[in-house]
Design a protein around this motif. Structure first.
Motif, PDB file in Angstrom:
ATOM      1  N   GLY A  35       3.202   2.447   7.075  1.00  0.00           N
ATOM      2  CA  GLY A  35       3.986   1.709   6.105  1.00  0.00           C
ATOM      3  C   GLY A  35       5.346   2.327   5.858  1.00  0.00           C
ATOM      4  N   TRP A  36       6.249   1.515   5.345  1.00  0.00           N
ATOM      5  CA  TRP A  36       7.553   1.970   4.885  1.00  0.00           C
ATOM      6  C   TRP A  36       7.633   1.772   3.381  1.00  0.00           C
ATOM      7  CZ3 TRP A  36      11.087   4.642   7.574  1.00  0.00           C
ATOM      8  CH2 TRP A  36      11.063   4.570   8.976  1.00  0.00           C
ATOM      9  N   PHE A  37       8.132   2.777   2.700  1.00  0.00           N
ATOM     10  CA  PHE A  37       8.359   2.731   1.262  1.00  0.00           C
ATOM     11  C   PHE A  37       9.799   3.109   0.992  1.00  0.00           C
ATOM     12  CE2 PHE A  37       3.883   3.165   1.744  1.00  0.00           C
ATOM     13  CZ  PHE A  37       3.281   2.623   0.610  1.00  0.00           C
ATOM     14  N   ARG A  38      10.268   2.815  -0.205  1.00  0.00           N
ATOM     15  CA  ARG A  38      11.617   3.219  -0.577  1.00  0.00           C
ATOM     16  C   ARG A  38      11.662   3.569  -2.052  1.00  0.00           C
ATOM     17  NH1 ARG A  38      14.804  -2.590   0.063  1.00  0.00           N
ATOM     18  NH2 ARG A  38      13.927  -3.628  -1.789  1.00  0.00           N
ATOM     19  N   GLY A  50       4.208  -2.929   5.841  1.00  0.00           N
ATOM     20  CA  GLY A  50       3.098  -2.222   6.438  1.00  0.00           C
ATOM     21  C   GLY A  50       2.692  -2.874   7.742  1.00  0.00           C
ATOM     22  N   ILE A  51       2.029  -2.114   8.596  1.00  0.00           N
ATOM     23  CA  ILE A  51       1.602  -2.617   9.892  1.00  0.00           C
ATOM     24  C   ILE A  51       0.254  -2.006  10.253  1.00  0.00           C
ATOM     25  CG2 ILE A  51       2.846  -0.807  11.158  1.00  0.00           C
ATOM     26  CD1 ILE A  51       3.477  -2.970  13.294  1.00  0.00           C
ATOM     27  N   ARG A  57      -0.822  -6.944  12.940  1.00  0.00           N
ATOM     28  CA  ARG A  57      -0.724  -7.539  11.617  1.00  0.00           C
ATOM     29  C   ARG A  57       0.310  -6.777  10.793  1.00  0.00           C
ATOM     30  NH1 ARG A  57      -5.961  -6.721  12.653  1.00  0.00           N
ATOM     31  NH2 ARG A  57      -6.110  -5.014  11.119  1.00  0.00           N
ATOM     32  N   THR A  58       1.072  -7.521  10.019  1.00  0.00           N
ATOM     33  CA  THR A  58       2.112  -6.925   9.185  1.00  0.00           C
ATOM     34  C   THR A  58       2.103  -7.543   7.798  1.00  0.00           C
ATOM     35  OG1 THR A  58       3.773  -8.507   9.975  1.00  0.00           O
ATOM     36  CG2 THR A  58       3.597  -6.412  11.151  1.00  0.00           C
ATOM     37  N   VAL A  59       2.683  -6.840   6.845  1.00  0.00           N
ATOM     38  CA  VAL A  59       2.818  -7.342   5.491  1.00  0.00           C
ATOM     39  C   VAL A  59       4.138  -6.822   4.931  1.00  0.00           C
ATOM     40  CG1 VAL A  59       1.551  -5.398   4.484  1.00  0.00           C
ATOM     41  CG2 VAL A  59       1.695  -7.566   3.244  1.00  0.00           C
ATOM     42  N   TYR A  60       4.814  -7.651   4.130  1.00  0.00           N
ATOM     43  CA  TYR A  60       6.117  -7.294   3.600  1.00  0.00           C
ATOM     44  C   TYR A  60       6.199  -7.527   2.103  1.00  0.00           C
ATOM     45  CZ  TYR A  60       7.571  -7.509   8.489  1.00  0.00           C
ATOM     46  OH  TYR A  60       7.695  -7.301   9.845  1.00  0.00           O
TER      47      TYR A  60
END
Length: 122
Positions: A35-38, A50-51, A57-60
């Motif tokens: 995942g990427w966070f900020r 996330g992936i 599968r991905t989620v945004y």
């Protein structure tokens, strides 16, 4: 143990693009959801994207849907975040993370990089 190192951040004008990368230790990369966070100054850390461990599968987060794309290259042990149509509100320190279970905002991310700064000017 998974070690993560982000790169690709920088200063960009609104409407521009950046591609963030997260290099991971080769040990068990393909077994982890990513995942990427900020985190913006004075604000809480928030989930960005996330992936799944296979990349299928991905989620945004709603705030980045249609503008950001998360992907991964398990052969090179690299996680990417392509960011297009950047806005000043995207300015934050971006972190990549690895989870042994799931890949969405509520997943248990046990491994984190130190972050790469993204600054979007208007």
């Amino acid at each position: 143990q998974v070690q993560l190192v982000e790169s690709g951040g920088g200063l960009v004008q609104a409407g521009g693009s950046l591609r963030l990368s997260c290099g991971a230790s080769r040990g068990t990369f393909s077994s982890y959801g990513m995942g990427w966070f900020r985190q913006a100054p004075g604000k809480e850390r928030e989930f960005v994207a996330g992936i799944s461990y296979r990349g299928g599968r991905t989620v945004y987060a709603d705030s980045v849907k249609g503008r950001f794309t998360i992907s991964r290259d398990n052969g090179k042990y690299i996680l990417y975040l392509q960011m297009n149509s950047l806005k000043p509100e995207d300015t934050a320190l971006y972190f990549c993370a690895a989870s042994a279970s799931d890949y969405g905002p509520s997943a248990l991310y046990g491994y984190w990089g130190q972050g790469t700064q993204v600054t979007v000017s208007s």
